[in-house]
Design a protein around this motif. Structure first.
Motif, PDB file in Angstrom:
ATOM      1  N   ARG A 166     -49.927 -22.315  26.715  1.00 38.15           N
ATOM      2  CA  ARG A 166     -50.720 -23.167  25.827  1.00 38.15           C
ATOM      3  C   ARG A 166     -51.088 -22.456  24.532  1.00 38.15           C
ATOM      4  NH1 ARG A 166     -54.353 -25.999  30.649  1.00 38.15           N
ATOM      5  NH2 ARG A 166     -52.825 -27.639  31.114  1.00 38.15           N
ATOM      6  N   ILE A 167     -51.042 -21.136  24.519  1.00 36.79           N
ATOM      7  CA  ILE A 167     -51.256 -20.413  23.258  1.00 36.79           C
ATOM      8  C   ILE A 167     -50.196 -20.833  22.248  1.00 36.79           C
ATOM      9  CG2 ILE A 167     -51.246 -18.133  22.175  1.00 36.79           C
ATOM     10  CD1 ILE A 167     -52.263 -16.999  24.855  1.00 36.79           C
ATOM     11  N   LEU A 168     -48.938 -20.762  22.641  1.00 36.03           N
ATOM     12  CA  LEU A 168     -47.860 -21.141  21.729  1.00 36.03           C
ATOM     13  C   LEU A 168     -47.845 -22.640  21.476  1.00 36.03           C
ATOM     14  CD1 LEU A 168     -44.933 -18.855  22.944  1.00 36.03           C
ATOM     15  CD2 LEU A 168     -46.586 -18.448  21.112  1.00 36.03           C
ATOM     16  N   ARG A 169     -48.176 -23.424  22.494  1.00 33.94           N
ATOM     17  CA  ARG A 169     -48.218 -24.874  22.306  1.00 33.94           C
ATOM     18  C   ARG A 169     -49.297 -25.262  21.289  1.00 33.94           C
ATOM     19  NH1 ARG A 169     -46.018 -28.521  25.718  1.00 33.94           N
ATOM     20  NH2 ARG A 169     -47.871 -29.848  25.781  1.00 33.94           N
ATOM     21  N   PHE A 170     -50.409 -24.555  21.263  1.00 26.39           N
ATOM     22  CA  PHE A 170     -51.456 -24.832  20.285  1.00 26.39           C
ATOM     23  C   PHE A 170     -50.888 -24.754  18.874  1.00 26.39           C
ATOM     24  CE2 PHE A 170     -54.742 -23.208  17.374  1.00 26.39           C
ATOM     25  CZ  PHE A 170     -55.706 -24.181  17.499  1.00 26.39           C
ATOM     26  N   PHE A 171     -50.107 -23.713  18.615  1.00 24.42           N
ATOM     27  CA  PHE A 171     -49.558 -23.540  17.275  1.00 24.42           C
ATOM     28  C   PHE A 171     -48.417 -24.522  17.006  1.00 24.42           C
ATOM     29  CE2 PHE A 171     -51.669 -19.497  18.118  1.00 24.42           C
ATOM     30  CZ  PHE A 171     -52.436 -19.385  16.961  1.00 24.42           C
ATOM     31  N   ARG A 172     -47.623 -24.818  18.019  1.00 27.00           N
ATOM     32  CA  ARG A 172     -46.547 -25.791  17.795  1.00 27.00           C
ATOM     33  C   ARG A 172     -47.121 -27.160  17.460  1.00 27.00           C
ATOM     34  NH1 ARG A 172     -43.609 -29.394  21.063  1.00 27.00           N
ATOM     35  NH2 ARG A 172     -44.235 -28.446  23.048  1.00 27.00           N
ATOM     36  N   GLY A 184     -61.197 -24.034  14.995  1.00 26.39           N
ATOM     37  CA  GLY A 184     -61.675 -22.663  15.074  1.00 26.39           C
ATOM     38  C   GLY A 184     -61.800 -22.126  16.488  1.00 26.39           C
ATOM     39  N   ASP A 185     -62.353 -22.936  17.394  1.00 23.99           N
ATOM     40  CA  ASP A 185     -62.528 -22.477  18.767  1.00 23.99           C
ATOM     41  C   ASP A 185     -61.170 -22.223  19.423  1.00 23.99           C
ATOM     42  OD1 ASP A 185     -65.264 -22.657  18.526  1.00 23.99           O
ATOM     43  OD2 ASP A 185     -65.403 -24.637  19.463  1.00 23.99           O
ATOM     44  N   GLY A 186     -60.224 -23.126  19.181  1.00 29.15           N
ATOM     45  CA  GLY A 186     -58.900 -22.940  19.755  1.00 29.15           C
ATOM     46  C   GLY A 186     -58.203 -21.722  19.184  1.00 29.15           C
ATOM     47  N   LEU A 187     -58.315 -21.537  17.876  1.00 25.02           N
ATOM     48  CA  LEU A 187     -57.665 -20.391  17.236  1.00 25.02           C
ATOM     49  C   LEU A 187     -58.255 -19.078  17.737  1.00 25.02           C
ATOM     50  CD1 LEU A 187     -55.662 -19.388  15.107  1.00 25.02           C
ATOM     51  CD2 LEU A 187     -57.473 -19.648  13.394  1.00 25.02           C
ATOM     52  N   ASP A 188     -59.557 -19.019  17.847  1.00 23.40           N
ATOM     53  CA  ASP A 188     -60.201 -17.792  18.341  1.00 23.40           C
ATOM     54  C   ASP A 188     -59.799 -17.495  19.781  1.00 23.40           C
ATOM     55  OD1 ASP A 188     -61.440 -17.426  15.918  1.00 23.40           O
ATOM     56  OD2 ASP A 188     -63.369 -18.274  16.552  1.00 23.40           O
ATOM     57  N   ALA A 189     -59.721 -18.539  20.599  1.00 15.88           N
ATOM     58  CA  ALA A 189     -59.336 -18.329  22.000  1.00 15.88           C
ATOM     59  C   ALA A 189     -57.906 -17.821  22.094  1.00 15.88           C
ATOM     60  CB  ALA A 189     -59.497 -19.634  22.780  1.00 15.88           C
ATOM     61  N   CYS A 190     -57.013 -18.394  21.314  1.00 16.29           N
ATOM     62  CA  CYS A 190     -55.614 -17.927  21.327  1.00 16.29           C
ATOM     63  C   CYS A 190     -55.527 -16.483  20.866  1.00 16.29           C
ATOM     64  CB  CYS A 190     -54.753 -18.821  20.428  1.00 16.29           C
ATOM     65  SG  CYS A 190     -54.486 -20.492  21.062  1.00 16.29           S
ATOM     66  N   THR A 191     -56.321 -16.118  19.877  1.00 16.96           N
ATOM     67  CA  THR A 191     -56.325 -14.747  19.367  1.00 16.96           C
ATOM     68  C   THR A 191     -56.809 -13.780  20.448  1.00 16.96           C
ATOM     69  OG1 THR A 191     -56.758 -15.576  17.138  1.00 16.96           O
ATOM     70  CG2 THR A 191     -57.185 -13.246  17.548  1.00 16.96           C
ATOM     71  N   ILE A 226     -49.030 -14.579  12.710  1.00 16.41           N
ATOM     72  CA  ILE A 226     -48.868 -13.154  12.408  1.00 16.41           C
ATOM     73  C   ILE A 226     -50.204 -12.548  12.009  1.00 16.41           C
ATOM     74  CG2 ILE A 226     -47.707 -11.473  10.933  1.00 16.41           C
ATOM     75  CD1 ILE A 226     -45.910 -12.906  12.980  1.00 16.41           C
ATOM     76  N   GLU A 227     -50.960 -13.257  11.172  1.00 14.07           N
ATOM     77  CA  GLU A 227     -52.276 -12.755  10.755  1.00 14.07           C
ATOM     78  C   GLU A 227     -53.189 -12.536  11.949  1.00 14.07           C
ATOM     79  OE1 GLU A 227     -52.515 -14.973   6.360  1.00 14.07           O
ATOM     80  OE2 GLU A 227     -53.519 -15.838   8.118  1.00 14.07           O
ATOM     81  N   ARG A 228     -53.073 -13.382  12.948  1.00 10.92           N
ATOM     82  CA  ARG A 228     -53.940 -13.291  14.123  1.00 10.92           C
ATOM     83  C   ARG A 228     -53.345 -12.433  15.235  1.00 10.92           C
ATOM     84  NH1 ARG A 228     -58.966 -15.886  14.964  1.00 10.92           N
ATOM     85  NH2 ARG A 228     -59.500 -17.009  13.046  1.00 10.92           N
TER      86      ARG A 228
END
Length: 401
Positions: A166-172, A184-191, A226-228
């Motif tokens: 789901r980390i990669l699916r979030f970005f896809r 923001g919450d999703g991005l922080d969790a994936c990071t 990449i930044e994260r």
């Protein structure tokens, strides 16, 4: 809110399938991507159904109605119904019993909300009644659709712990549907959980990444990744230089009227150097994908050669890849070179070794050497017809005496 009418809902076969599975009684609904994409107003690729019926009952009803049933995933409640040669996945409502980040053990339920709650994002948890079109939204997915926001259901860390992919699916999904900054919450969790990707099979990582890269404009999303540090645990070689190369590729593809392609775009991300074979092995790409990456990476023959000569030597697919990726050509020149390959079929050399033997050349190395010289001249003359190829052969025979 109602589900808009769309072509995929029409047809006697779909109506018969829904009737067989008790949609009129509330037993079966449209679910997931077909609902989401229809609400977005984009074409629907696959139709999925969710049902309160147990898998065995689904199979019994389908067979009784003479609809082909394929038990594609009975342990997870999925039966594939085939109508007019097209698959429709029918999955019994489920709840997770246990998860380990890679796979889940499930139990069946008759609770629509409970089933929706085990999905990843709110926009993927929508379902719709086939008869009335009523949309069921338990987690604010419709609001997120309107805002073009990709948001995990519930706690993002919990969702990621259930399935690390789901980390990669979030970005896809963000690259496909999102607008503005990512949630923001999703991005922080994936990071925070990026290292969890190391627990996944490389095939799953590759499949998800290639699907992301094949989207119309993946570079801004990959830049965030990449930044994260999202890809660092599994693909540390990819850096901002790769993102810059990737960003130039979609407009070049559009100028050349060439479809987006995940492997070509993955090649753009890779640093220059001999690493295609290593990465292909690490991601367990198919033999064809590996060969294509290695072909793109090679420097010979020079991409500046006439396009058809290049395509003859390395294949048209690889030639197109190289021409679009070569920074020596601007978008216009690359498009012109690619256009020279449109509808072009690589010809066969009209001269065979047997022709040389028949002309008196001793079978063996001399035939191979002479045939190579003939072929090089034939290529250089832009693949003339059999008569000219024969004349080239005669000339080479005379000069070899």
């Amino acid at each position: 809110m109602k589900l808009p009418d769309a072509p995929w809902q029409d047809g006697e076969d779909m109506r018969r399938l829904l009737a067989t599975l008790g949609s009129a009684e509330g037993d079966t609904r449209f679910v997931g991507g077909c609902v989401r994409d229809t609400m977005f107003g984009i074409p629907v690729a696959d139709v999925d159904l969710a049902t309160r019926l147990l898998p065995e009952e689904v199979i019994r009803r389908l067979e009784e109605a003479r609809i082909k049933a394929v038990p594609t995933g009975l342990a997870h409640g999925t039966v594939t119904a085939v109508i007019r040669g097209k698959p429709v996945e029918v999955t019994t409502l489920r709840r997770d019993v246990s998860t380990d980040g890679r796979r889940a053990t499930v139990a069946f339920t008759d609770d629509w909300r409970e089933d929706a709650g085990r999905r990843d994002f709110t926009i993927n948890a929508l379902s719709a009644d086939p008869a009335s079109g009523e949309i069921f939204d338990y987690f604010g997915g419709l609001d997120d659709l309107e805002a073009r926001r990709v948001r995990f259901i519930g706690d993002p860390l919990t969702r990621i712990a259930e399935d690390h992919l789901r980390i990669l699916r979030f970005f896809r999904f963000y690259a496909r549907f999102g607008e503005g900054a990512p949630d923001g919450d999703g991005l922080d969790a994936c990071t925070r959980r990026a290292n969890d990707l190391m627990a996944l099979s490389r095939e799953r990582i590759a499949g998800e990444l290639l699907r992301l890269l094949a989207l119309p404009d993946p570079a801004p999303t990959v830049r965030i990744m990449i930044e994260r540090g999202i890809l660092k645990p599994v693909l540390p070689e990819i850096d901002m230089g790769g993102v810059e190369r990737l960003a130039t590729l979609p407009p070049r593809e559009r100028a050349a009227n060439v479809a987006a392609d995940g492997i070509r775009r993955f090649a753009a991300l890779l640093p220059r150097g001999e690493m295609a074979a290593d990465l292909a092995s690490r991601l367990r790409l198919s033999n064809a994908q590996r060969a294509r990456l290695e072909c793109i990476e090679r420097s010979e023959p020079d991409n500046a050669a006439p396009p058809r000569q290049l395509a003859y030597r390395i294949g048209a697919e690889c030639a197109v890849d190289r021409l679009l990726l070569d920074p020596r050509f601007d978008a216009e020149e690359a498009a012109a070179r690619v256009a020279a390959l449109a509808s072009w079929q690589s010809p066969d050399l009209p001269v065979r070794g047997g022709d040389l033997v028949a002309a008196g050349v001793t079978a063996g190395p001399d035939v191979a050497r002479l045939l190579r010289r003939i072929e090089e001249r034939w290529i250089g003359e832009d693949f003339p017809d059999a008569a000219r190829a024969r004349a080239i052969m005669e000339e080479e025979l005379r000069s070899s005496v």
